[in-house]
Design an enzyme around this catalytic site. Structure first.
Site, short mmCIF file in Angstrom:
data_model
loop_
_atom_site.label_atom_id
_atom_site.label_comp_id
_atom_site.label_asym_id
_atom_site.label_seq_id
_atom_site.Cartn_x
_atom_site.Cartn_y
_atom_site.Cartn_z
N GLU A 151 0.83 -1.20 0.00
CA GLU A 151 0.00 0.00 0.00
C GLU A 151 0.87 1.26 0.00
OE1 GLU A 151 -3.05 -0.16 -0.50
OE2 GLU A 151 -3.65 -2.19 0.08
N CYS A 158 -7.69 -1.82 8.35
CA CYS A 158 -6.31 -1.84 7.86
C CYS A 158 -5.82 -0.42 7.61
CB CYS A 158 -6.21 -2.68 6.59
SG CYS A 158 -6.41 -4.44 6.94
N HIS A 212 -1.26 -5.64 2.16
CA HIS A 212 -2.45 -6.49 2.17
C HIS A 212 -2.09 -7.86 1.60
CE1 HIS A 212 -5.75 -3.37 2.84
NE2 HIS A 212 -6.09 -4.39 3.58
N1 PCA Z 1 -8.41 -6.72 6.75
C1 PCA Z 1 -9.33 -5.63 6.97
C2 PCA Z 1 -9.27 -5.35 8.44
C3 PCA Z 1 -8.60 -6.52 9.06
C4 PCA Z 1 -8.01 -7.26 7.94
O1 PCA Z 1 -7.24 -8.23 8.04
C5 PCA Z 1 -9.06 -4.43 6.07
O2 PCA Z 1 -8.60 -4.62 4.92
O3 PCA Z 1 -9.31 -3.30 6.47
#
Ligand code: PCA
Length: 201
Positions: A80, A141, A165
């Site tokens: 990200e 996140c 991610h």
């Molecule tokens: N993914 C979510 C919140 C917790 C996770 O593992 C997100 O992409 O915000």
């Protein structure tokens, strides 16, 4: 100071596992180039999620911070670029946020301070599929990412920090029809370990 903090999240949204928690736990205690990896697993909770990470950051200043989370939309390790000061959605405790700030009065956004080009190159060299993204969403996140970057900025802590991610694990994808992209825990952990190796210098 000689450790890298790796955060993951607890399972949410009806899932029994979260790849980010699994990867963080798998790598916990591993030494990379003389640097110890330390894991913390956060609740998917607007209040205690960011709070727990900041407590950890403040207590034992790491040399780098690698935050991980699950995204069913990720087809590969997804680095990200930016965290925004906005949050929306219902957390695992049932608490709803509706387009409100992560930090009241904070700047609109923070860029990742990870060396994204070097990290992408390292992943490509070891044949780990990876991509860059310009939005970590508006859920936990992004909120944890933003809160951590704000905390580091406020305290003049110039450590590399950012968010990655992760795709679903095959067992999660198999439960859906059609199954979205997935990546094995071994492959995910190998990718994140390569990122940690770069950050360990
Ligand atoms: N993914 C979510 C919140 C917790 C996770 O593992 C997100 O992409 O915000």
């Amino acid at each position: 100071m000689n450790h890298i903090l790796i955060s993951g999240f607890e399972p949410f949204g009806g899932e029994r596992v979260n790849p980010s928690a699994e990867v963080a736990r798998t790598l916990n205690g591993t030494d990379v180039r003389g640097v110890r990896l330390r894991a913390v697993v956060l609740p998917v909770d607007w209040h205690t999620g960011p709070q727990r990470l900041l407590a950890e950051l403040g207590q034992a200043g790491p040399r780098a911070l690698l935050m991980l989370g699950q995204s069913a939309r990720s087809t590969a390790l997804t680095l990200e670029r930016v965290a925004v000061n906005l949050r929306s959605g219902v957390d695992a405790a049932g608490c709803e946020a509706n387009d409100v700030a992560v930090v009241e009065g904070g700047p609109a956004a923070y860029f990742s301070t990870l060396p994204l080009g070097d990290l992408m190159r390292a992943l490509r060299e070891q044949a780990s599929p990876a991509t860059l993204s310009s939005s970590a969403g508006l859920y936990l996140c992004n909120a944890v990412f933003y809160a951590a970057m704000h905390f580091l900025e406020q305290r003049d802590l110039a450590i590399p920090a950012g968010f990655v991610h992760l795709p679903l694990l095959p067992e999660q994808a198999l439960a859906k029809d059609p199954p979205p992209a997935s990546m094995s825990l071994d492959d995910q952990a190998r990718g994140v370990l390569a990122l940690a190796a770069i950050l360990a210098g």
